[in-house]
Write an enzyme that holds these catalytic residues in place. Structure first.
Site, PDB file in Angstrom:
ATOM      1  N   GLU A  63       0.815  -1.227   0.000  1.00 15.63           N
ATOM      2  CA  GLU A  63       0.000   0.000   0.000  1.00 15.63           C
ATOM      3  C   GLU A  63       0.844   1.270   0.000  1.00 15.63           C
ATOM      4  O   GLU A  63       0.562   2.205   0.750  1.00 15.63           O
ATOM      5  CB  GLU A  63      -0.981  -0.025   1.180  1.00 15.63           C
ATOM      6  CG  GLU A  63      -1.863  -1.266   1.149  1.00 15.63           C
ATOM      7  CD  GLU A  63      -2.932  -1.302   2.236  1.00 15.63           C
ATOM      8  OE1 GLU A  63      -2.907  -0.444   3.129  1.00 15.63           O
ATOM      9  OE2 GLU A  63      -3.791  -2.203   2.179  1.00 15.63           O
ATOM     10  N   ASP A 102      -0.749  -3.801  -3.560  1.00 15.17           N
ATOM     11  CA  ASP A 102      -1.602  -2.633  -3.276  1.00 15.17           C
ATOM     12  C   ASP A 102      -3.069  -2.930  -3.575  1.00 15.17           C
ATOM     13  O   ASP A 102      -3.392  -3.943  -4.210  1.00 15.17           O
ATOM     14  CB  ASP A 102      -1.134  -1.410  -4.076  1.00 15.17           C
ATOM     15  CG  ASP A 102      -1.257  -0.118  -3.262  1.00 15.17           C
ATOM     16  OD1 ASP A 102      -2.275   0.056  -2.558  1.00 15.17           O
ATOM     17  OD2 ASP A 102      -0.329   0.709  -3.326  1.00 15.17           O
ATOM     18  N   GLU A 114      -5.359 -10.873  -2.228  1.00 14.42           N
ATOM     19  CA  GLU A 114      -6.266 -10.780  -1.057  1.00 14.42           C
ATOM     20  C   GLU A 114      -7.726 -10.771  -1.498  1.00 14.42           C
ATOM     21  O   GLU A 114      -8.553 -10.017  -0.964  1.00 14.42           O
ATOM     22  CB  GLU A 114      -5.963  -9.507  -0.246  1.00 14.42           C
ATOM     23  CG  GLU A 114      -4.505  -9.397   0.191  1.00 14.42           C
ATOM     24  CD  GLU A 114      -4.202  -8.170   1.055  1.00 14.42           C
ATOM     25  OE1 GLU A 114      -5.138  -7.550   1.579  1.00 14.42           O
ATOM     26  OE2 GLU A 114      -3.010  -7.862   1.196  1.00 14.42           O
TER      27      GLU A 114
HETATM   28  C1  XIL Z   1      -6.414  -6.975   7.599  1.00 14.62           C
HETATM   29  C2  XIL Z   1      -6.787  -8.216   8.408  1.00 14.62           C
HETATM   30  O1  XIL Z   1      -7.602  -9.036   7.613  1.00 14.62           O
HETATM   31  C3  XIL Z   1      -7.524  -7.785   9.651  1.00 14.62           C
HETATM   32  O2  XIL Z   1      -7.761  -8.909  10.490  1.00 14.62           O
HETATM   33  C4  XIL Z   1      -6.697  -6.752  10.413  1.00 14.62           C
HETATM   34  O3  XIL Z   1      -7.445  -6.279  11.513  1.00 14.62           O
HETATM   35  C5  XIL Z   1      -6.337  -5.582   9.529  1.00 14.62           C
HETATM   36  O4  XIL Z   1      -5.666  -6.076   8.380  1.00 14.62           O
HETATM   37  N1  XIL Z   1      -4.916  -5.076   3.139  1.00 14.62           N
HETATM   38  C6  XIL Z   1      -3.885  -5.835   3.637  1.00 14.62           C
HETATM   39  C7  XIL Z   1      -4.139  -6.780   4.741  1.00 14.62           C
HETATM   40  O5  XIL Z   1      -2.788  -5.818   3.075  1.00 14.62           O
HETATM   41  O6  XIL Z   1      -3.023  -6.961   5.565  1.00 14.62           O
HETATM   42  C8  XIL Z   1      -5.331  -6.357   5.565  1.00 14.62           C
HETATM   43  O7  XIL Z   1      -5.615  -7.380   6.515  1.00 14.62           O
HETATM   44  C9  XIL Z   1      -6.524  -6.108   4.673  1.00 14.62           C
HETATM   45  C10 XIL Z   1      -6.239  -4.999   3.700  1.00 14.62           C
END
Ligand code: XIL
Length: 429
Positions: A203, A258, A327
């Site tokens: 990010e 990202d 993700e």
């Molecule tokens: C999120 C987790 O899923 C949550 O449990 C935590 O509270 C916050 O982080 N982008 C990312 C991840 O790169 O690391 C994030 O994960 C979600 C958004």
């Protein structure tokens, strides 16, 4: 129904041959705890759900426990074309749990949802806690999976001390660079040759479409470290992060990760321009991670596909450059919707299943073109997803392929073979 029977026969043969894409042998049914009541969990709401076994042929053909032998495996379905992964938490990985059976059956790639972030690995200066990370890596190796490390440098989920200096001041450039080097060296070299892929930076691009993320968007890296080589750019901390990671594990795949790349062309362009400039300088970046936290109605698959194609153009500079979906989840709520609940009607299931089927058809196409090498979902089943409560407090979402009881959703069948999801939906009606 005919399709389904053929599929069951086919998957049973496959199950006999391989049992899972990672090559492990699942425990016989009688040795398994069907009711997972024992797991010590930090939060009871996150407890693995109990799955009531169902008589597959009599009562349901498509609503089955995700570990059921007659359910085809996701990762076998995508075979050598695409690695299929999921974010997990080590408290879920007890070998006798249903969850363990589900993840080892369907995924050949894993990442920790939180446990390998700096605030957990390095909560105070000089103190590293590797228990959970070690458990995760041992689990991954025991099932022959590909492992992702998430994440080394991020502005969020960093420990309190990270950006602090002497007497309440901010850290100096030298301090922060030294911390980055120590952290990356310690973590990456510990798992050298064992963690295949690292999200080196996460990010780092601005949501404004204008270069990198800076203080006004919550990241102090650029303002503290700035322009080290005098080329007029202040993204040198990103370069350094990749050099540190490369030094710690020369063979690991190093990714810049990202969000909104698939949905926001201005952000995609900014991301592309930064990565291109870094690659042209010789920075060892092996690929781009598209997080893909998307919604049921947005973005259209064409926009998403165009983003993959654009990032894959970076192969012109680094022929080994890959794109990964890191993700993936599909919120059933639109982004502007503030509501906390939504009834999951057969119509919604249909729309959701078509959405996932369209996405995976496109992922397969992009993988076959050599543009995409893995798709990772952010979680496994709706009973444990960060999209409950985020971005709307108190919300119950349903963004994944298995439901709150770890049963197969029509979307799961659509990802296996899009012709199966109408039959799965018909069963619900
Ligand atoms: C999120 C987790 O899923 C949550 O449990 C935590 O509270 C916050 O982080 N982008 C990312 C991840 O790169 O690391 C994030 O994960 C979600 C958004």
């Amino acid at each position: 129904m005919k399709n389904r029977k053929m599929l069951i026969a086919f998957s049973l043969v496959l199950a006999l041959l391989f049992s899972a894409c990672t090559g492990t042998v699942p425990e016989p049914e009688e040795n398994r705890d069907v009711l997972d009541t024992n797991t010590a969990e930090p939060n009871s709401a996150e407890k693995d759900q109990t799955v009531e076994p169902q008589d597959s042929e009599e009562t349901a053909s498509y609503v089955l426990p995700a570990y059921d032998d007659s359910v085809p495996s996701l990762c076998e379905t995508y075979g050598d074309v695409l690695k299929i992964g999921a974010a997990v938490n080590t408290d879920q990985l007890r070998e006798t749990s249903d969850f363990y059976q589900v993840v080892t059956k369907h995924y050949n790639t894993f990442v920790t949802e939180n446990e390998m972030k700096p605030m957990y690995l390095n909560p105070s200066e000089g103190d590293f806690f590797f228990d959970a990370a070690d458990r995760f890596v041992e689990f991954g190796e025991s099932v022959g999976a590909t492992l992702r490390g998430h994440t080394l440098i991020w502005h969020s989920q960093v420990p309190d001390w990270w950006f602090g200096g002497e007497n309440g001041e901010r850290a100096t450039r030298e301090q922060l660079l030294a911390r980055m080097e120590t952290y990356i060296h310690t973590v990456v070299s510990r798992y050298q040759g064992r963690i295949h892929t690292w999200d080196v930076v996460n990010e780092v691009i601005s949501d404004t479409g204008n270069g990198i993320r800076r203080d006004n968007e919550g990241s102090q890296y650029a303002s503290i470290i700035g322009d080290l080589d005098g080329d007029g750019e202040d993204y040198d901390y990103i370069e350094q992060a990749f050099y540190f990671a490369r030094a710690a594990d020369p063979d690991a795949q190093l990714i810049i990760n990202d969000y909104s790349l698939e949905s926001d062309p201005a952000k995609l362009n900014a991301f592309y321009d930064v990565v291109k400039a870094l690659l042209e300088k010789g920075v060892p970046i092996d690929g781009a991670g598209i997080q893909a936290h998307i919604q049921i109605g947005y973005p259209v698959v064409e926009l998403f596909e165009a983003a993959i194609e654009k990032l894959a153009e970076l192969k012109e500079i680094n022929p080994d450059f890959v794109v990964q979906i890191t993700e993936l989840d599909v919120s059933i709520f639109d982004w502007n919707d503030q509501s906390t609940t939504k009834e999951i009607t057969p119509e919604l299931q249909k729309k959701f299943a078509e959405r996932y089927a369209d996405l995976f058809e496109m992922f397969r196409r992009q993988a076959e073109k050599g543009n995409l090498d893995m798709v990772v979902t952010w979680g496994v089943y709706d009973g444990r997803s960060w999209l409950d409560n985020y971005p709307v407090e108190g919300r119950t979402n349903a963004p994944l392929l298995f439901d709150r009881n770890m049963m197969t959703k029509p979307a799961f069948w659509g990802v296996i073979d899009r012709d199966l999801s109408p039959e799965a939906i018909a069963e619900l009606e």
